[in-house]
Design a protein around this motif. Structure first.
Motif, short mmCIF file in Angstrom:
data_model
loop_
_atom_site.label_atom_id
_atom_site.label_comp_id
_atom_site.label_asym_id
_atom_site.label_seq_id
_atom_site.Cartn_x
_atom_site.Cartn_y
_atom_site.Cartn_z
N THR A 114 0.83 -1.21 0.00
CA THR A 114 0.00 0.00 0.00
C THR A 114 0.86 1.25 0.00
O THR A 114 0.69 2.14 -0.85
CB THR A 114 -0.92 0.02 1.24
OG1 THR A 114 -1.54 -1.25 1.34
CG2 THR A 114 -1.94 1.11 1.14
N LEU A 115 1.82 1.32 0.93
CA LEU A 115 2.67 2.50 1.00
C LEU A 115 3.51 2.66 -0.27
O LEU A 115 3.63 3.76 -0.81
CB LEU A 115 3.60 2.41 2.21
CG LEU A 115 3.02 2.89 3.53
CD1 LEU A 115 4.02 2.67 4.66
CD2 LEU A 115 2.65 4.36 3.43
N VAL A 121 2.74 6.43 -6.92
CA VAL A 121 1.74 7.21 -7.67
C VAL A 121 1.93 8.70 -7.42
O VAL A 121 1.93 9.51 -8.36
CB VAL A 121 0.31 6.77 -7.26
CG1 VAL A 121 -0.72 7.71 -7.83
CG2 VAL A 121 0.06 5.35 -7.73
N LEU A 122 2.12 9.07 -6.14
CA LEU A 122 2.23 10.50 -5.82
C LEU A 122 3.55 11.08 -6.33
O LEU A 122 3.58 12.18 -6.86
CB LEU A 122 2.10 10.72 -4.31
CG LEU A 122 0.74 10.36 -3.71
CD1 LEU A 122 0.70 10.73 -2.24
CD2 LEU A 122 -0.40 11.04 -4.47
N GLY B 30 -4.81 22.50 -8.84
CA GLY B 30 -5.25 22.57 -7.45
C GLY B 30 -4.87 21.43 -6.53
O GLY B 30 -4.41 21.67 -5.43
N ARG B 31 -4.97 20.20 -6.96
CA ARG B 31 -4.87 19.04 -6.09
C ARG B 31 -3.48 18.79 -5.51
O ARG B 31 -3.30 17.89 -4.72
CB ARG B 31 -5.29 17.79 -6.88
CG ARG B 31 -6.75 17.72 -7.19
CD ARG B 31 -7.53 17.30 -5.94
NE ARG B 31 -8.88 16.90 -6.26
CZ ARG B 31 -9.19 15.73 -6.85
NH1 ARG B 31 -8.23 14.91 -7.16
NH2 ARG B 31 -10.44 15.42 -7.11
N LYS B 32 -2.48 19.59 -5.92
CA LYS B 32 -1.10 19.28 -5.55
C LYS B 32 -0.80 19.41 -4.06
O LYS B 32 0.06 18.72 -3.54
CB LYS B 32 -0.13 20.16 -6.35
CG LYS B 32 0.12 19.67 -7.75
CD LYS B 32 0.98 18.43 -7.76
CE LYS B 32 1.38 18.00 -9.14
NZ LYS B 32 2.27 18.94 -9.81
N GLY B 33 -1.48 20.35 -3.36
CA GLY B 33 -1.20 20.59 -1.95
C GLY B 33 -1.10 19.32 -1.12
O GLY B 33 -0.04 19.02 -0.56
N VAL B 38 1.75 14.78 1.86
CA VAL B 38 1.96 13.34 2.06
C VAL B 38 3.41 12.97 1.75
O VAL B 38 4.08 12.29 2.54
CB VAL B 38 0.99 12.52 1.18
CG1 VAL B 38 1.35 11.04 1.25
CG2 VAL B 38 -0.44 12.73 1.64
N LEU B 39 3.93 13.44 0.61
CA LEU B 39 5.28 13.04 0.21
C LEU B 39 6.33 13.56 1.18
O LEU B 39 7.23 12.82 1.59
CB LEU B 39 5.58 13.54 -1.21
CG LEU B 39 4.92 12.75 -2.32
CD1 LEU B 39 5.26 13.36 -3.67
CD2 LEU B 39 5.37 11.29 -2.29
#
Lengths: 320, 309
Positions: A114-115, A121-122, B30-33, B38-39
């Protein structure tokens, strides 16, 4: 002593490759004197010889021997049938180890995949992708022992040294005994594994993700799919084979777990696992038959993965 | 690089054909924030533990006992090298470091060469039982090495050559690591060599090259990317191994590698964080250097265009 070792080192690093190359040249010289057909029949076996010898002596023979030993008494003098297995499945220590291995084999792959997928993806969407990936992947390079030390410092119960408890104390809670509280300690150990292996999943899933055709994704977007739908309906299904590969590899890691537990808790506080129980039966309790039995249970747990791998290999070969 | 279905392959993220693609305009709005949050959060979670270790290893005992490593990040700074001096010179870590190198390099060389011969035979020679044998190799990939410990240990104990006893020697560890590393090595190299173009080997054979020439002049140079990733994996695996060294050398041997010495220090020497952290960092230097160094090697090899993509 020191000069001896240096000589030995030089001999090994230079000599072993020379010997092996010499072996092949000798084989070819010898085989070349034979006729064409006998040469073609003998040659492969001589090329395979060293590898088959090692595989036989260090993997095949010992595995069979261990299976036989698991049916014998503690000094290996007579067969006792399923006695050792009865012991395994009726002793609370081994059953705790078995339960913990189930926890490892379920939660480690689940969290790692999952991680790994989330990061892959991100990270694909930002400019600093390389930095993210290196940071996440780097723990793969170090040993489980070093990772154990790193996380022992994180989990230390004293809030003046233990990082996690400093945070816990800062939010006004009493320090938590992360490694000696039986309901949570297994998960704290599993998380160390996640910290180490998430990078592995990320790298492979990221390669799979980049292999998906851009046209396909664009077409879906033009048809009005939002990003989440594109991911759910296209990327995820296409990644399924890759995900399965990653998950099975991590399951094997989870089953074989030894180092993390050895370094962090020594198997105390109900954190025992099969891979370590086997070591303890052999060296602490001096019972090779029971040790062999624990090892065979471990082997049995890997058999389904072995079957899956062999089937996948056969399918790939059929495509080639 | 052939996708390896069972075990990791570090170079997959460096494939030159992986397109650097920007997402469509839809994704940029917009969605980048949250993505950044998270990253960056994940990066911190992954980096902070290692950073803590590094900082703690440069602190004095008295400071380590009364405050957390994070307090050392603000002035006044009181860093010291004395922990490294202690673990390297007085706690035996320099010897262990040499032992680790001494165990790892030959064990890597042995596996890579023996596996290359076998992989070439599996890929380009015809013989009965070829597929059956290779399926056995695939099966052995997942056999937990715990299953092999007891019989191999008694083999080592029984083996004596005059005055020479194999048990507890570095030679025993080399041999064991070679056996354990082979399934993955043979598997990886066979898949890679098998995907080289058949025509090259056929024309070499027509030109009169024997198998040895084809192997050393064609198969090996063309398999450099696979060989490089195999070297990395085997090197890291042996360097980081605890179980094999612990079982075949014993927990307190003069031949102990870093992993065993570090595990001993960490389990027996619990409270002395300043030493344990320095020792852990000593054990991490080479793997991290190898990993980062050979990552560049991959990129050079691939962008050089001299190798198969």
């Amino acid at each position: 002593m020191q000069t001896n070792r240096v000589l030995l080192a030089i001999f090994v690093v230079a000599g072993v490759p020379l010997c092996l190359v010499g072996y092949i040249l000798l084989v070819e010289g010898g085989v070349g004197r034979l006729g064409r057909r006998p040469a073609a029949a003998i040659r492969p076996w001589l090329w395979l010889g060293p590898a088959l010898l090692f595989l036989g002596v260090f993997l095949l023979y010992p595995t069979i021997n261990t299976i036989l030993q698991s049916f014998k008494n503690s000094d290996g003098t007579k067969y006792v049938g399923l006695e050792n297995y009865k012991w395994f499945f009726t002793t609370s220590d081994t059953l705790v180890a078995l339960r913990n291995n189930v926890l490892w084999a379920v939660f480690l792959p689940l969290l790692v995949v999952t991680l790994g997928l989330v990061i892959a993806v991100l990270a694909d969407r930002v400019k600093y992708e390389r930095v993210v990936k290196t940071a996440i992947f780097l723990p793969m390079a170090i040993s489980f022992v070093a990772a154990g030390v790193i996380w022992k410092l994180m989990y230390d119960i004293d809030p003046t040294t233990g990082t996690l408890n400093a945070v816990v104390k800062a939010v006004g809670h009493d320090p938590i005994a992360w490694l000696s509280t039986p309901s949570i300690n297994n998960f704290m150990l599993i998380f160390v594994g996640v910290w180490m292996l998430a990078g592995f999943a990320m790298v492979i899933l990221s390669a799979g993700l980049k292999g998906i055709s851009t046209e396909l994704l664009e077409a879906a977007r033009i048809d009005g799919c939002n990003e989440w739908q594109v991911f759910r309906k296209i990327s995820l299904p296409l990644l399924r084979p890759t995900t399965a590969v990653v998950a099975t590899t991590v399951v094997i890691f989870a089953l074989k777990t030894f180092d993390i537990v050895y370094v962090m808790t020594s198997g105390n506080f109900n954190t025992q696992v099969i891979g370590y129980q086997m070591y303890k039966e052999l060296f602490a309790f001096g019972n090779p038959a029971r040790s062999a039995t624990v090892a065979v249970v471990l082997l049995l747990a890997t058999v389904p993965v072995m079957m899956v791998n062999i089937r996948r290999f056969r399918q790939q070969e059929a495509v080639r | 690089m052939t996708q390896v279905p069972v075990l990791p392959s570090a170079d997959v993220d460096l494939k030159p054909e992986a397109p650097r693609r920007r997402r469509g305009p839809g994704s940029k709005e917009g969605r980048k924030g949250p993505v950044h949050v998270v990253l960056v959060g994940m990066m911190l979670l992954w980096a902070v533990p290692a950073l803590g270790l590094l900082v703690a290893s440069f602190r004095t005992a008295s400071e380590t006992n009364k405050s957390g490593w994070w307090t050392a990040l603000v002035p006044p700074f009181h860093f010291t090298f004395s922990n490294y001096d202690y673990v390297l010179n007085r706690a035996g870590f320099w010897d262990s470091f040499v032992n680790s190198l001494f165990i790892t390099i030959p064990a890597t060389v042995l596996v890579v060469m023996i596996a290359a011969f076998a992989a070439y035979a599996f890929a380009w020679m015809d013989f009965p039982l070829r597929n059956v044998l290779f399926v056995v190799v695939v099966g052995l990939l997942v056999v937990p090495l715990q299953v092999t410990l007891i019989p191999v240990l008694s083999l080592f104990r029984d083996f004596a050559f005059g005055d020479y006893h194999l048990n507890g020697t570095i030679l025993a560890v080399w041999l064991a690591h070679t056996g354990y590393g082979l399934p993955f090595a043979v598997y990886l190299l066979r898949n890679y060599m098998g995907s080289l173009p058949r025509e090259i080997f056929e024309s070499a054979s027509i030109d009169g090259a024997g198998p040895a020439t084809a192997f050393f002049r064609i198969a090996i140079p063309m398999s450099v990317p696979a060989l490089a990733s195999l070297v990395i994996f085997q090197f890291l695996w042996v360097w980081n191994d605890l179980l094999v060294a612990l079982v075949y050398l014993g927990p307190a041997s003069e031949n102990s590698p870093l992993s065993v010495t570090l595990a001993n220090l960490s389990t027996n020497f619990g409270g002395n964080w300043q030493f344990v952290t320095a020792a852990a960092f000593v054990s991490m230097i080479i793997p991290i250097a190898v990993f980062l160094g050979l990552q560049r090697f991959f990129i050079r090899g691939i962008t050089g265009g001299a190798v198969k993509g």
